[in-house]
Design a protein around this motif. Structure first.
Motif, PDB file in Angstrom:
ATOM      1  N   THR A   1      27.610 -43.825  33.237  1.00  0.00           N
ATOM      2  CA  THR A   1      26.610 -43.981  32.189  1.00  0.00           C
ATOM      3  C   THR A   1      26.859 -45.291  31.460  1.00  0.00           C
ATOM      4  O   THR A   1      27.941 -45.511  30.916  1.00  0.00           O
ATOM      5  CB  THR A   1      26.675 -42.812  31.197  1.00  0.00           C
ATOM      6  OG1 THR A   1      26.457 -41.599  31.903  1.00  0.00           O
ATOM      7  CG2 THR A   1      25.626 -42.981  30.106  1.00  0.00           C
ATOM      8  N   ASP A   2      25.879 -46.224  31.429  1.00  0.00           N
ATOM      9  CA  ASP A   2      25.988 -47.529  30.770  1.00  0.00           C
ATOM     10  C   ASP A   2      25.265 -47.458  29.433  1.00  0.00           C
ATOM     11  O   ASP A   2      24.027 -47.465  29.377  1.00  0.00           O
ATOM     12  CB  ASP A   2      25.375 -48.615  31.650  1.00  0.00           C
ATOM     13  CG  ASP A   2      25.477 -49.996  30.999  1.00  0.00           C
ATOM     14  OD1 ASP A   2      26.082 -50.096  29.918  1.00  0.00           O
ATOM     15  OD2 ASP A   2      24.967 -50.967  31.581  1.00  0.00           O
ATOM     16  N   ASP A   3      26.035 -47.346  28.352  1.00  0.00           N
ATOM     17  CA  ASP A   3      25.424 -47.389  27.027  1.00  0.00           C
ATOM     18  C   ASP A   3      26.056 -48.478  26.165  1.00  0.00           C
ATOM     19  O   ASP A   3      25.968 -48.440  24.943  1.00  0.00           O
ATOM     20  CB  ASP A   3      25.529 -46.030  26.338  1.00  0.00           C
ATOM     21  CG  ASP A   3      26.976 -45.583  26.168  1.00  0.00           C
ATOM     22  OD1 ASP A   3      27.877 -46.335  26.614  1.00  0.00           O
ATOM     23  OD2 ASP A   3      27.206 -44.504  25.600  1.00  0.00           O
ATOM     24  N   ILE A   4      26.696 -49.458  26.811  1.00  0.00           N
ATOM     25  CA  ILE A   4      27.312 -50.580  26.085  1.00  0.00           C
ATOM     26  C   ILE A   4      26.424 -51.803  26.266  1.00  0.00           C
ATOM     27  O   ILE A   4      26.171 -52.234  27.396  1.00  0.00           O
ATOM     28  CB  ILE A   4      28.727 -50.874  26.604  1.00  0.00           C
ATOM     29  CG1 ILE A   4      29.613 -49.642  26.418  1.00  0.00           C
ATOM     30  CG2 ILE A   4      29.312 -52.084  25.866  1.00  0.00           C
ATOM     31  CD1 ILE A   4      31.006 -49.824  26.954  1.00  0.00           C
ATOM     32  N   PRO A   5      25.929 -52.403  25.190  1.00  0.00           N
ATOM     33  CA  PRO A   5      25.028 -53.557  25.311  1.00  0.00           C
ATOM     34  C   PRO A   5      25.780 -54.813  25.751  1.00  0.00           C
ATOM     35  O   PRO A   5      27.011 -54.892  25.658  1.00  0.00           O
ATOM     36  CB  PRO A   5      24.471 -53.711  23.898  1.00  0.00           C
ATOM     37  CG  PRO A   5      25.511 -53.124  23.014  1.00  0.00           C
ATOM     38  CD  PRO A   5      26.118 -51.997  23.791  1.00  0.00           C
ATOM     39  N   PRO A   6      25.071 -55.819  26.229  1.00  0.00           N
ATOM     40  CA  PRO A   6      25.704 -57.078  26.629  1.00  0.00           C
ATOM     41  C   PRO A   6      26.311 -57.803  25.432  1.00  0.00           C
ATOM     42  O   PRO A   6      25.981 -57.531  24.278  1.00  0.00           O
ATOM     43  CB  PRO A   6      24.551 -57.887  27.231  1.00  0.00           C
ATOM     44  CG  PRO A   6      23.458 -56.907  27.479  1.00  0.00           C
ATOM     45  CD  PRO A   6      23.622 -55.826  26.464  1.00  0.00           C
TER      46      PRO A   6
ATOM     47  N   VAL B   1      20.279 -53.197  24.368  1.00  0.00           N
ATOM     48  CA  VAL B   1      19.989 -54.463  23.694  1.00  0.00           C
ATOM     49  C   VAL B   1      21.178 -54.846  22.816  1.00  0.00           C
ATOM     50  O   VAL B   1      21.692 -54.023  22.054  1.00  0.00           O
ATOM     51  CB  VAL B   1      18.711 -54.354  22.844  1.00  0.00           C
ATOM     52  CG1 VAL B   1      18.446 -55.664  22.107  1.00  0.00           C
ATOM     53  CG2 VAL B   1      17.524 -53.996  23.738  1.00  0.00           C
ATOM     54  N   SER B   2      21.581 -56.100  22.922  1.00  0.00           N
ATOM     55  CA  SER B   2      22.741 -56.582  22.166  1.00  0.00           C
ATOM     56  C   SER B   2      22.383 -56.829  20.711  1.00  0.00           C
ATOM     57  O   SER B   2      21.206 -56.799  20.319  1.00  0.00           O
ATOM     58  CB  SER B   2      23.264 -57.876  22.778  1.00  0.00           C
ATOM     59  OG  SER B   2      22.379 -58.950  22.491  1.00  0.00           O
ATOM     60  N   ILE B   3      23.407 -57.102  19.911  1.00  0.00           N
ATOM     61  CA  ILE B   3      23.179 -57.592  18.556  1.00  0.00           C
ATOM     62  C   ILE B   3      22.576 -58.992  18.641  1.00  0.00           C
ATOM     63  O   ILE B   3      22.507 -59.594  19.721  1.00  0.00           O
ATOM     64  CB  ILE B   3      24.484 -57.625  17.744  1.00  0.00           C
ATOM     65  CG1 ILE B   3      25.462 -58.625  18.366  1.00  0.00           C
ATOM     66  CG2 ILE B   3      25.086 -56.260  17.621  1.00  0.00           C
ATOM     67  CD1 ILE B   3      26.672 -58.905  17.527  1.00  0.00           C
ATOM     68  N   ALA B   4      22.154 -59.535  17.524  1.00  0.00           N
ATOM     69  CA  ALA B   4      21.587 -60.889  17.498  1.00  0.00           C
ATOM     70  C   ALA B   4      22.717 -61.912  17.380  1.00  0.00           C
ATOM     71  O   ALA B   4      23.566 -61.820  16.489  1.00  0.00           O
ATOM     72  CB  ALA B   4      20.631 -61.037  16.328  1.00  0.00           C
ATOM     73  N   TYR B   5      22.734 -62.870  18.300  1.00  0.00           N
ATOM     74  CA  TYR B   5      23.655 -63.996  18.232  1.00  0.00           C
ATOM     75  C   TYR B   5      22.875 -65.208  17.731  1.00  0.00           C
ATOM     76  O   TYR B   5      21.682 -65.368  18.050  1.00  0.00           O
ATOM     77  CB  TYR B   5      24.272 -64.277  19.595  1.00  0.00           C
ATOM     78  CG  TYR B   5      25.127 -63.133  20.104  1.00  0.00           C
ATOM     79  CD1 TYR B   5      26.467 -63.050  19.758  1.00  0.00           C
ATOM     80  CD2 TYR B   5      24.582 -62.128  20.902  1.00  0.00           C
ATOM     81  CE1 TYR B   5      27.257 -62.001  20.206  1.00  0.00           C
ATOM     82  CE2 TYR B   5      25.358 -61.074  21.350  1.00  0.00           C
ATOM     83  CZ  TYR B   5      26.700 -61.012  21.003  1.00  0.00           C
ATOM     84  OH  TYR B   5      27.475 -59.968  21.434  1.00  0.00           O
TER      85      TYR B   5
END
Length: 653
Positions: free
Chosen positions: A349-354, A437-441
């Motif tokens: 299960t992939d629940d870690i964002p990039p 979806v990742s946090i905003a960089y």
């Protein structure tokens, strides 16, 4: 017939010769017959000169040339040799990180040309700079001059110039002789790791999390840190506007470790963001090159399922009716065939964002984004990783709220900044194949479209003159410019690439006080690595204040109200010229007060009263900004009694 005495005859011949015309070289002389009164005999002698008629060869030009050589002074025939110094190499240059000291091993061989033997010498620094030291082998030529040490411990980034001045007490030497010394001071090393922080809390976990940011670079480099909700320009306080985020540090000098703590008990799901802004002192450069921003992302997950789940390992179960009593042989056969139970293939299960980063107009050498842009169109340098399903796409925003559409992931997309000049922030989010979806960089860049989009250079906003070697450069550049090189040398020897910045503090050369242009050169490199042609500007250095004086004081006719004083003044400046004057007045022994301030006039009328003494003094400012000091030599006085007039000579230099 009576014969003449031979002696008398000889006397008469000589007497006639004395009163005759001069004898020319090569002519014959004849004495004609003469009749002497009282003497009846006539004597007709003939004289044929021998030596006077035909001069010998030694009587021609040979004797004249010999006489000329004898009378000519020896000094005009053999002049004193012209002697001058020679250095190999002709100068020394070095490069050093701001805040450091480096022992050098640079030797300059000093000899003299045009004369024999050694010469006594003296070697000094022209401007007594304290950023390098040198040694001299002997006080006579030939000798070796060694640059022992460069010292940038007290210097900010920039170019510093000095000259060694060589003189001699020997006659006939072309002096002084100069050896240039140049030091390029680069910004101090300053880096952090990591460049971003991500915190993830699962379910209702209330255990605080901590992460370290390691600061490396020049030992002793000072810094300040600030946690904010948006990226800021400078940081001066240890501060956090978030109750769930705190910051601690061992000190405020490099090397150091900053610890960021996140307390989930006061955290509001599903995610939050903040920025850690770290500002080093100006040995690492001037804003914004000495500022590093670390994005901090905090997310909350409601999933109770571990990130990776797997069923137990398959087992083999034998029939219970058979219990072997000995080691089975090849002929033994159990009554029932064993049965295997297999579970399905494990599911991940992939629940870690990039995770990722962003730089705007990234430089090839600096590997950091540009500081300024003159165009709204910029190039983004994107980097992202995902450990499970892989990075699928990205989207950008100029506000952090309104994002554009998703695009397939590329490393160097173009981006349009928001309108109006100012500090711009670009936000990027990454999405993996599983949809996380990742946090905003973010990264920032200053937009100044008013500077123009053509490459160029201007010193002190185009002024012709300066009274200090420290100047301000304005450097417009084309869209997509990532880096620049600035130098006082058109060959850019030893010059490093810096992130492109529209403004830069700079040190021009300071050799001598002559009114000669000091030239600065610049060239650019864009995000594709293309290097531009060279651009330049120059400015004239004037460090000498002007001179001025009151040149005349004249009383006017007496009037009912007052007696006017006609005051005249003038000044002189050999380089940039006079710009304006300040005139002060003093009555009797009172205090000096301003009369004419920053005036371009050279005369004026001052109202006065009888019975008082009026004194005037002046100072001038030249076009380079140098102000003359008030001195006792500038004071001129006049006593008002109705009939005194005083004229003073004009100044000259």
């Amino acid at each position: 017939m009576k014969q003449l005495n031979p002696i008398v005859l000889l006397f008469v011949a000589l007497l006639g010769l004395a009163f005759s015309a001069p004898i020319l070289a090569g002519q014959s002389v004849a004495i004609t017959s003469q009749t002497i009164p009282g003497v009846t005999d006539t004597v007709t002698p003939t004289v044929t000169p021998t030596h006077t008629n035909t001069p010998t060869p030694t009587d021609t030009g040979t004797s004249t040339a010999t006489l000329t050589r004898t009378n000519t002074p020896t000094s005009t025939i053999t002049p004193t040799p012209h002697i001058h110094f020679q250095a190999s190499p002709s100068g020394v240059s070095g490069q050093l990180e701001a805040g450091t000291i480096k022992t050098q091993n640079m030797a300059i061989q000093l000899t003299n040309v045009g004369g024999n033997g050694s010469l006594p010498i003296t070697v000094v620094k022209e401007n007594d700079s304290n950023w390098f030291s040198f040694s001299v082998g002997t006080n006579t030529t030939p000798t070796t001059i060694g640059v022992v040490q460069f010292d940038a411990s007290h210097l900010l980034p920039g170019t510093y110039n000095e000259r060694l001045k060589v003189t001699s007490t020997a006659p006939g030497v072309n002096q002084p002789f100069y050896i240039p010394i140049t030091l390029q001071v680069t910004p101090a090393r300053f880096s952090i790791f990591p460049k971003s922080l991500d915190f993830t809390f699962i379910n209702s976990s209330m255990t605080p999390q901590a992460a370290d940011v390691i600061l490396n670079g020049l030992p002793g480099l000072t810094f300040t840190a600030l946690i904010t909700s948006t990226q800021v320009t400078r940081s001066t306080l240890w501060l956090s506007p978030f109750p769930w985020l705190t910051l601690s540090s061992a000190g405020n000098t490099v090397p150091d470790t900053l610890t960021v703590w996140v307390d989930p008990s006061t955290f509001t799901p599903p995610y939050q963001r903040a920025f850690l802004v770290i500002t080093a002192d100006e040995r690492a450069g001037i804003y914004p090159s000495n500022v590093i921003t670390v994005p901090i992302g905090v997310s909350w997950s409601d999933s109770a399922t571990p990130a990776v789940t797997q069923t137990p390992t398959p087992t083999w179960t034998p029939l219970p009716t058979h219990t072997p009593t000995r080691t089975p042989t090849a002929t033994s056969t159990p009554s029932t065939t064993p049965t295997f139970t297999l579970t399905p293939t494990p599911t991940v299960t992939d629940d870690i964002p990039p995770k990722g980063s962003i730089e705007i107009n990234l430089g090839m050498s600096t590997q950091t984004g540009a500081v300024y842009s003159t165009s709204r169109t910029v190039v983004l340098a994107l980097s992202a990783t995902d450990e499970s399903s892989g990075v699928a796409g990205f989207r950008t925003s100029n506000t952090g709220v309104d994002y554009g559409e998703w695009f397939n992931f590329v490393q160097s997309p173009s981006h349009l900044l928001s309108a109006s000049d100012g500090l711009k922030t670009v936000y990027v989010q990454y999405r993996d194949q599983a949809g996380n979806v990742s946090i905003a960089y973010t990264d920032t860049i200053a937009l100044d479209s008013s500077a123009g989009i053509d490459n160029g250079l201007s010193i002190n906003q185009g002024n012709l003159w300066t009274n200090t070697t420290g100047v301000q450069l304005s450097i417009p550049a084309q869209a997509g410019t990532a880096e620049m090189q600035v130098s006082n040398d058109g060959g850019f020897a030893g010059t490093v690439w810096d992130p492109y910045s529209l403004h830069k503090n700079w040190q021009i050369t300071s050799f001598g006080n002559n009114a000669i242009p000091r030239t600065v050169y610049v060239r650019f490199r864009n995000t594709a690595g293309t290097i531009s042609s060279t651009f330049q500007d120059d400015i004239i250095l004037d460090v000498t204040a002007p001179e001025s004086a009151i040149t005349a004081l004249e009383l006017g006719a007496t009037r009912s109200a007052d007696i006017p004083i006609h005051v005249q003044w003038s000044g002189i400046d050999d380089v940039s010229g006079i710009l304006r004057y300040d005139i002060q007045v003093r009555i009797d022994t009172g205090s000096w007060t301003d009369w004419m301030i920053e005036t371009s006039q050279t005369q004026a009328i001052y109202p006065a009263e009888p019975g008082q003494v009026y004194s005037f003094r002046t100072r001038a400012q030249d076009n380079a900004g140098n102000w003359e000091e008030y001195t006792a030599n500038n004071i001129r006085s006049i006593s008002v009694d109705g009939h005194s007039t005083l004229y003073l000579p004009s100044i000259s230099r």
